[in-house]
Design a protein around this motif. Structure first.
Motif, PDB file in Angstrom:
ATOM      1  N   ASP A  32      42.823  46.153  42.061  1.00 23.23           N
ATOM      2  CA  ASP A  32      43.175  44.840  41.640  1.00 23.23           C
ATOM      3  C   ASP A  32      44.954  44.627  41.740  1.00 23.23           C
ATOM      4  O   ASP A  32      45.394  45.693  41.689  1.00 23.23           O
ATOM      5  N   GLY A  75      33.334  41.984  39.412  1.00 21.69           N
ATOM      6  CA  GLY A  75      34.860  41.788  39.189  1.00 21.69           C
ATOM      7  C   GLY A  75      35.241  40.777  40.391  1.00 21.69           C
ATOM      8  O   GLY A  75      34.610  40.531  41.358  1.00 21.69           O
ATOM      9  N   ASP A  76      36.114  40.094  39.948  1.00 17.93           N
ATOM     10  CA  ASP A  76      36.796  38.872  40.826  1.00 17.93           C
ATOM     11  C   ASP A  76      38.107  38.994  40.747  1.00 17.93           C
ATOM     12  O   ASP A  76      38.809  38.747  39.877  1.00 17.93           O
ATOM     13  N   PRO A  77      39.025  39.489  41.888  1.00 14.02           N
ATOM     14  CA  PRO A  77      38.206  39.567  43.318  1.00 14.02           C
ATOM     15  C   PRO A  77      37.863  40.861  43.768  1.00 14.02           C
ATOM     16  O   PRO A  77      37.941  41.125  45.092  1.00 14.02           O
ATOM     17  N   GLU A  78      37.522  41.748  42.830  1.00 17.92           N
ATOM     18  CA  GLU A  78      36.966  43.190  43.421  1.00 17.92           C
ATOM     19  C   GLU A  78      35.870  42.950  44.236  1.00 17.92           C
ATOM     20  O   GLU A  78      35.576  43.708  45.348  1.00 17.92           O
ATOM     21  N   ARG A 113      29.523  42.021  34.486  1.00 16.79           N
ATOM     22  CA  ARG A 113      29.804  41.032  35.277  1.00 16.79           C
ATOM     23  C   ARG A 113      30.344  41.850  36.724  1.00 16.79           C
ATOM     24  O   ARG A 113      30.806  42.957  36.363  1.00 16.79           O
ATOM     25  N   GLY A 139      44.015  36.360  37.137  1.00 16.40           N
ATOM     26  CA  GLY A 139      42.561  36.919  37.305  1.00 16.40           C
ATOM     27  C   GLY A 139      42.703  37.776  38.269  1.00 16.40           C
ATOM     28  O   GLY A 139      41.530  38.720  38.152  1.00 16.40           O
ATOM     29  N   TYR A 188      31.046  46.648  34.904  1.00 14.80           N
ATOM     30  CA  TYR A 188      32.412  46.853  35.576  1.00 14.80           C
ATOM     31  C   TYR A 188      33.272  47.992  34.693  1.00 14.80           C
ATOM     32  O   TYR A 188      33.443  47.521  33.352  1.00 14.80           O
ATOM     33  N   ASN A 224      33.282  44.918  31.725  1.00 12.15           N
ATOM     34  CA  ASN A 224      32.769  43.652  31.926  1.00 12.15           C
ATOM     35  C   ASN A 224      31.429  43.664  32.153  1.00 12.15           C
ATOM     36  O   ASN A 224      31.063  44.521  33.046  1.00 12.15           O
TER      37      ASN A 224
HETATM   38  N1  GLY Z   1      39.757  41.171  38.279  1.00 13.72           N
HETATM   39  C1  GLY Z   1      39.357  41.598  36.987  1.00 13.72           C
HETATM   40  C2  GLY Z   1      37.989  40.910  36.631  1.00 13.72           C
HETATM   41  O1  GLY Z   1      37.474  40.707  37.200  1.00 13.72           O
HETATM   42  O2  GLY Z   1      37.983  41.245  35.412  1.00 13.72           O
END
Ligand code: GLY
Length: 317
Positions: A103, A180-183, A178, A117, A160, A176
């Protein structure tokens, strides 16, 4: 993590200021001093010296600069090293890590500016070698799954792992429960197996028998954000892009809404443009070419997504 011996930053928690002050007198510096509560992302100080650490403890616990969040203070070892995001599938019996990713959390080029983020990603992450992957499986992934089971909280789904590869081995910075965003925008485009089959397998406990294959290629995602993000930004700008994007490119719309047939910005990180290719340099080039095709007023994006990964590959060669 402490209870189950999962490698993370060493830390102690204090509610007594005198004990916290005595601890920071001898703790290795730099150290991280955190107010253990919500503080709008501001309650964390990286103290370079014992004096600075002492001052931070006093301001949190005595002067209560973060209010009641400072009633409990965490003093943590400062970790350094490349960060790696590992999204994994688990059914509580098996953990299957997805392709690794990197990231880019700061808002501006050169990893400058405020934390966001995530302003872009690449996959795979060159720092995550096969040897490190094996080590993570043994010391982090399996122990985490076993720990969740032992706590009576079997985890099924996508877990995550936010890792830091320190000189003393990989350590967990965050979990996390969930994607990841933007993974996700670089990981899932490289998945060759059927995601729905895998999702059922995580629920049904059949992950060990379910194929999970990733391509050997690479992906790059560049986030287009609205000017001002992550601080104050405006909403409501019209987004335009070609009806068909170039081959191997996808646009993931996030902070936007459809109004009267028009796509309008409605958030800070507005959309991500992902490109896949056989190798990372081609994926980066393709992502940036496609980014140029998407427009909205006040849009900005980092120009150096993937450069850190390319440098790491060059060092390796
Ligand atoms: N890119 C970090 C996250 O989704 O927590």
């Amino acid at each position: 993590m402490k209870k189950y011996g999962i490698p993370t930053a060493a830390y102690e928690v204090f509610t007594d200021m005198e004990k916290a002050l005595a601890y920071v007198k001898t703790a290795p510096m730099p150290a991280v001093v955190k107010a253990d509560g919500l503080a709008l992302g501001k309650g964390v100080v990286i103290a370079e010296t014992h004096e600075e650490a002492e001052k931070s403890v006093r301001s949190m616990m005595e002067d209560k600069v973060f209010g009641e969040s400072g009633a409990r203070v965490v003093i943590e070892e400062f970790l350094e090293g490349p960060e790696v995001s590992i999204l994994s599938f688990t059914d509580g019996k098996t953990v299957v890590p997805m392709v690794s990713s990197m990231d880019h959390k700061r808002a501006l080029d050169g990893d400058k500016g405020l934390n966001t983020g995530g302003m872009g990603t690449v996959a795979p992450n060159p720092y995550y070698t096969d040897e490190i992957a094996k080590q993570c499986m043994k010391t982090i992934f399996i122990p985490t799954m076993n720990a969740m089971n032992a706590e009576g909280r079997t985890f099924r789904g996508c877990l995550y792992f936010g890792l830091m590869l320190t000189t003393r081995g990989p350590k967990v910075i965050e979990y996390n429960c969930r994607f990841g965003d933007p993974e996700t925008q670089v990981v899932l485009p490289l998945l060759e197996s059927d995601l729905v089959d895998i999702m059922f397998a995580t629920r049904n406990g059949t992950l060990a028998e379910t194929p999970v294959h990733f391509s050997d290629g690479a992906a790059c995602c560049v986030i287009l954000a609205s000017g001002g993000y992550p601080a104050k930004y405006e909403k409501g700008f019209e987004i335009t892009m070609p009806e068909r994007m170039p081959e191997n490119t996808q646009v993931f719309v996030a902070g936007a809404k459809l109004e009267d047939g028009k796509l309008l910005t409605n958030g800070g990180r507005v959309l991500g443009v992902t490109a896949t290719a056989a190798k990372l340099p081609a994926a980066i080039d393709a992502a940036y070419k496609s980014v140029e095709l998407v427009h909205f007023d006040n849009a900005f994006y980092r120009k150096d997504i993937g450069q850190r990964a390319l440098k790491a590959y060059k060092k390796e060669a």
